[in-house]
Each structure stands twice: as C-alpha cells, then as structure tokens.
Design a protein around this motif. Structure first.
Motif, mmCIF file in Angstrom:
data_model
loop_
_atom_site.group_PDB
_atom_site.id
_atom_site.type_symbol
_atom_site.label_atom_id
_atom_site.label_comp_id
_atom_site.label_asym_id
_atom_site.label_seq_id
_atom_site.Cartn_x
_atom_site.Cartn_y
_atom_site.Cartn_z
ATOM 1 N N ASP A 130 0.865 -1.180 0.000
ATOM 2 C CA ASP A 130 0.000 0.000 0.000
ATOM 3 C C ASP A 130 0.899 1.226 0.000
ATOM 4 O O ASP A 130 1.927 1.241 0.677
ATOM 5 N N GLU A 131 0.480 2.249 -0.740
ATOM 6 C CA GLU A 131 1.266 3.477 -0.802
ATOM 7 C C GLU A 131 0.382 4.685 -0.555
ATOM 8 O O GLU A 131 -0.760 4.721 -0.996
ATOM 9 N N LEU A 132 0.940 5.662 0.146
ATOM 10 C CA LEU A 132 0.314 6.964 0.328
ATOM 11 C C LEU A 132 1.380 8.019 0.075
ATOM 12 O O LEU A 132 2.533 7.847 0.461
ATOM 13 N N VAL A 133 0.999 9.120 -0.564
ATOM 14 C CA VAL A 133 1.931 10.204 -0.831
ATOM 15 C C VAL A 133 1.463 11.432 -0.066
ATOM 16 O O VAL A 133 0.299 11.814 -0.131
ATOM 17 N N HIS A 134 2.389 12.037 0.702
ATOM 18 C CA HIS A 134 2.118 13.259 1.462
ATOM 19 C C HIS A 134 3.216 14.254 1.096
ATOM 20 O O HIS A 134 4.297 14.218 1.686
ATOM 21 N N GLY A 135 2.977 15.104 0.110
ATOM 22 C CA GLY A 135 4.026 16.031 -0.321
ATOM 23 C C GLY A 135 5.224 15.260 -0.816
ATOM 24 O O GLY A 135 5.116 14.433 -1.716
ATOM 25 N N ASN A 136 6.401 15.485 -0.191
ATOM 26 C CA ASN A 136 7.613 14.774 -0.610
ATOM 27 C C ASN A 136 7.859 13.496 0.194
ATOM 28 O O ASN A 136 8.941 12.940 0.169
ATOM 29 N N ILE A 137 6.820 13.027 0.898
ATOM 30 C CA ILE A 137 6.937 11.807 1.702
ATOM 31 C C ILE A 137 6.115 10.699 1.051
ATOM 32 O O ILE A 137 4.926 10.862 0.787
ATOM 33 N N LEU A 138 6.783 9.571 0.800
ATOM 34 C CA LEU A 138 6.107 8.383 0.307
ATOM 35 C C LEU A 138 6.036 7.389 1.447
ATOM 36 O O LEU A 138 7.062 7.017 2.017
#
Length: 122
Positions: free
Chosen positions: A8-16
């Motif tokens: 599972d992946e989530l992207v928060h700005g420059n954070i993966l």
C-alpha cells in the motif's frame, strides 16, 4: 506467513509511505518505482516511511530491482524511517545505511507516531 506481498502506498508532499506485507516480488517492487521516480522529479529529494507488517523480505528479482533503484537514487532520499517489529527489520536499517546518503532510523510498530514525526521533521 503470507506467500504473496501486499503493498500500500500513500503520498504526502515529498513523503512516500509504503506499507509492506508478505514477500516482495519484482512485480511488487515495480509498483513502487513510478511513485518514487515521480516524487523525485517533482521535489529533487524525498523521504520514505516504510512499515513492515508480517513482511517476509524480497525474492531475488525484487532484491535486484531494489539494489539497482538504490544505486540510481543514492542522493535523492533525505530520510528513511523503517518501522517493524522483527529483529531483522532493525538490522535492515543498519545494513542499508552504506547504500544511501539518507538519514535512516528504525522504529518499532508501537513507535509509528514517532516515525511519522521524525520523517516529517526538519
């Protein structure tokens, strides 16, 4: 133990944020690469938070893909938070340090909130 991986992946700005379960295959690893490459293109440097729940490691194909990816992005990762509860998860944090310029830190699953704070911090 799970025989197949679940990523599972989530992207928060420059954070993966990547959550791993089971054994990672080359195909699973290839699922992660486009998001990391896209974030690096956008931000130059990114941060990773990797949680490992019932994570059994990599098959040979996935391990080879990861080694190639790490060599290509040696200077593009600022921080890596590895979160898990197995002794080898903790050892993995030490083993990956020579292969990156990133600041690498290990957290237990009980320290997940601290991992979020650390990877997001300045």
């Amino acid at each position: 133990m799970r025989s197949t991986a679940h990523v599972d992946e989530l992207v928060h700005g420059n954070i993966l944020e990547v959550d791993l379960h089971g054994k990672l295959s080359r195909r699973d690893f290839e699922q992660i690469v486009p998001d990391t490459d896209r974030l690096i293109s956008r931000y130059g440097k990114i941060r990773l938070l990797v949680t490992m729940h019932d994570f059994d490691g990599w098959d040979a194909g996935a391990l080879w893909e990861e080694i190639k990816w790490e060599a290509r992005h040696f200077n593009h990762i600022e921080r890596i938070a590895l979160v898990g509860d197995e002794q080898w998860h903790k050892a993995m944090a030490k083993l990956c340090k020579p292969f990156t310029t990133a600041d690498v830190h290990y957290f237990t699953l009980h320290e997940l909130n601290a991992a979020y704070s650390w990877v997001d911090g300045e």
